[in-house]
Design a protein around this motif. Structure first.
Motif, PDB file in Angstrom:
ATOM      1  N   LEU A  31      32.683  72.148  -2.808  1.00  0.00           N
ATOM      2  CA  LEU A  31      34.114  71.885  -2.873  1.00  0.00           C
ATOM      3  C   LEU A  31      34.594  71.305  -1.547  1.00  0.00           C
ATOM      4  O   LEU A  31      33.884  71.338  -0.540  1.00  0.00           O
ATOM      5  N   SER A  32      35.804  70.780  -1.539  1.00  0.00           N
ATOM      6  CA  SER A  32      36.330  70.115  -0.349  1.00  0.00           C
ATOM      7  C   SER A  32      36.678  71.120   0.743  1.00  0.00           C
ATOM      8  O   SER A  32      37.164  72.219   0.474  1.00  0.00           O
ATOM      9  N   ASP A  33      36.449  70.710   1.985  1.00  0.00           N
ATOM     10  CA  ASP A  33      36.833  71.504   3.150  1.00  0.00           C
ATOM     11  C   ASP A  33      37.916  70.827   3.982  1.00  0.00           C
ATOM     12  O   ASP A  33      38.648  71.499   4.705  1.00  0.00           O
ATOM     13  N   PHE A  34      38.001  69.504   3.896  1.00  0.00           N
ATOM     14  CA  PHE A  34      38.895  68.755   4.772  1.00  0.00           C
ATOM     15  C   PHE A  34      39.617  67.653   4.009  1.00  0.00           C
ATOM     16  O   PHE A  34      39.221  67.281   2.902  1.00  0.00           O
ATOM     17  N   GLU A  35      40.668  67.133   4.653  1.00  0.00           N
ATOM     18  CA  GLU A  35      41.421  66.005   4.112  1.00  0.00           C
ATOM     19  C   GLU A  35      41.736  65.046   5.250  1.00  0.00           C
ATOM     20  O   GLU A  35      42.029  65.473   6.378  1.00  0.00           O
ATOM     21  N   LEU A  39      41.522  60.945   1.570  1.00  0.00           N
ATOM     22  CA  LEU A  39      40.212  61.413   1.124  1.00  0.00           C
ATOM     23  C   LEU A  39      40.075  62.902   1.356  1.00  0.00           C
ATOM     24  O   LEU A  39      40.494  63.428   2.396  1.00  0.00           O
ATOM     25  N   LYS A  40      39.494  63.584   0.380  1.00  0.00           N
ATOM     26  CA  LYS A  40      39.094  64.976   0.524  1.00  0.00           C
ATOM     27  C   LYS A  40      37.578  64.988   0.588  1.00  0.00           C
ATOM     28  O   LYS A  40      36.920  64.222  -0.124  1.00  0.00           O
ATOM     29  N   TYR A  41      37.028  65.877   1.421  1.00  0.00           N
ATOM     30  CA  TYR A  41      35.593  65.768   1.657  1.00  0.00           C
ATOM     31  C   TYR A  41      35.009  67.057   2.212  1.00  0.00           C
ATOM     32  O   TYR A  41      35.727  67.975   2.611  1.00  0.00           O
ATOM     33  N   PHE A  42      33.674  67.109   2.215  1.00  0.00           N
ATOM     34  CA  PHE A  42      32.942  68.152   2.913  1.00  0.00           C
ATOM     35  C   PHE A  42      31.848  67.480   3.726  1.00  0.00           C
ATOM     36  O   PHE A  42      31.518  66.301   3.509  1.00  0.00           O
ATOM     37  N   VAL A  43      31.294  68.198   4.671  1.00  0.00           N
ATOM     38  CA  VAL A  43      30.213  67.683   5.508  1.00  0.00           C
ATOM     39  C   VAL A  43      28.912  68.308   5.027  1.00  0.00           C
ATOM     40  O   VAL A  43      28.787  69.538   4.975  1.00  0.00           O
TER      41      VAL A  43
END
Length: 417
Positions: free
Chosen positions: A324-328, A387-391
């Motif tokens: 799931l996303s952690d950042f935006e 953008l929503k994203y994870f590393v």
């Protein structure tokens, strides 16, 4: 060959041949391509034709259903959970859909909004705890953010339920009327004499229902419908007067023995030998010594892959964690390739990987018509994206959502959520 209904609402015996809870790209194309006819349950992430679980399916000849009624593809939305019957090509990235069915998880009145914080948290809908995350999609035609909701608004929730009154929302939209107020969940506190049971914190009174299964039991997964307003309060509890109680059948799909199944779902009530998957009890019949069953956690969203055996049992061969996303991050596009986009904001430059699992939405509305079949190819240099994203474990920024927007006058810097 006997027809078997997928995932009967009873205890499922499961043989797990492979269990992984890996990080990585979150792209479900890592799962081996499915041969011949298969059944997929997952979230729509894009159109042109339709993207589900990291695969692009042609839908030219597919039948489309919404809540059991014939419909068209344009009535589906990003974030809708669908059950898709079709086939996947050898590349594992494309396929053909024969049938697509969308059924919402919950539709009803908003009872409490006090547990929201800056657009995330939980809301109470019909006595169910609906969890709103950074990944929840809002229908831009009816709702831009969860902060626009009010008490007694009627909402339709797509997502995954643990069966115990908790739902992970993948899409939320508002409705104008309460003609189809409904919820799904596992029966508890059944009182046959009083003709009541509970789902989550909501009491269901089925004494006047015109349709009720011949046998009801605690632990049975059901769908409840009503045409009346709830009574009660947050302090004393709410009561729903049911007009119908039906055994939940996941859209009524039936499949032959050996049909491949791939489902997304929510994990809960994990023990040493069992767990709930979308509210259904999974018993581990056999498990390889090297498999990491302990990696399953309550609240985890997973993809389970397997097949239907001769007894109609869903045999799970592989489980994979969905990131799931952690950042935006928001900003202007400064570079782009076929699979990557670079966005810059106030001197900060981030490159994102965009794949078949990335939710793609065009929300421009100033003097232009948003593109429904929107893809990375439609993005131009200088345009404004959120953008929503994870590393991932390799340090790559994996985009879970890409949204093209009108360029605001004030750019918002990156923020961790």
């Amino acid at each position: 060959m006997n027809k078997k209904t997928v995932l009967k609402k009873t205890i499922l015996a499961v043989s797990i041949a492979m269990l992984t809870a890996c990080g990585g790209s979150g792209n479900n194309s890592d799962i081996a391509p499915v041969a011949s006819t298969s059944t997929i349950e997952g979230v729509i992430t894009g159109f042109g034709s339709i993207y589900v679980n990291g695969v692009e399916y042609e839908t030219d000849n597919a039948s489309i259903e919404i809540d059991g009624n014939p419909s068209i593809e344009t009535s589906l939305g990003i974030g809708d959970v669908v059950v898709l019957q079709g086939s996947i090509n050898a590349d594992g990235l494309t396929g053909v859909a024969n049938r697509v069915s969308s059924v919402d998880e919950l539709e009803g009145y908003v009872l409490d909004l006090s547990n929201l914080n800056v657009g995330v948290g939980s809301i109470n809908v019909m006595g169910q705890v609906v969890n709103i995350t950074i990944d929840t999609v809002f229908d831009s035609n009816t709702l831009n953010s969860i902060d626009e909701l009010s008490i007694n608004d009627i909402v339709e929730i797509s997502g995954f339920s643990d069966g115990n009154g908790n739902i992970l929302a993948t899409r939320v939209e508002t409705q104008q009327s309460a003609d189809n107020v409904e919820l799904k969940g596992v029966i508890s506190n059944l009182d046959i004499d009083a003709l009541v049971f509970t789902i989550g914190t909501l009491t269901i009174d089925f004494s006047s229902a015109f349709e009720v299964p011949a046998i009801l039991n605690n632990g049975l997964l059901v769908e409840v419908k009503t045409q009346t307003v709830l009574t009660g309060s947050l302090i004393d509890g709410f009561v729903l007067i049911a007009s119908q109680v039906e055994i939940e059948d996941d859209g009524g799909f039936e499949f032959d023995e050996g049909v491949e199944i791939e489902r997304q779902g929510l994990v809960s009530d994990v023990t040493d030998t069992t767990f709930l998957f979308n509210g259904e009890l999974i018993q581990i019949a056999s498990l390889k010594v090297d498999d990491d069953f302990a990696s399953l956690e309550n609240g985890m969203l997973i993809t389970a892959e397997g097949f239907i055996d001769a007894n109609g049992v869903f045999i799970i061969e592989k489980i994979e964690n969905i990131e799931l996303s952690d950042f935006e991050f928001e900003g202007l596009v400064t570079a782009k390739t076929e699979t990557e986009v670079t966005v810059t904001n106030n001197g900060v430059e981030i490159t994102f990987i965009v794949n078949n699992s990335t939710r793609l939405m065009d929300e421009q509305d100033e003097g232009v018509t948003p593109i429904r079949f929107f893809s990375l190819a439609d993005v131009a240099l200088g345009e404004y994206l959120t953008l929503k994203y994870f590393v991932d474990i390799n340090g790559k920024n994996i985009a879970t959502e890409l949204e093209r927007e009108d360029n605001p006058t004030l750019l918002i810097a990156s923020r961790g959520l």
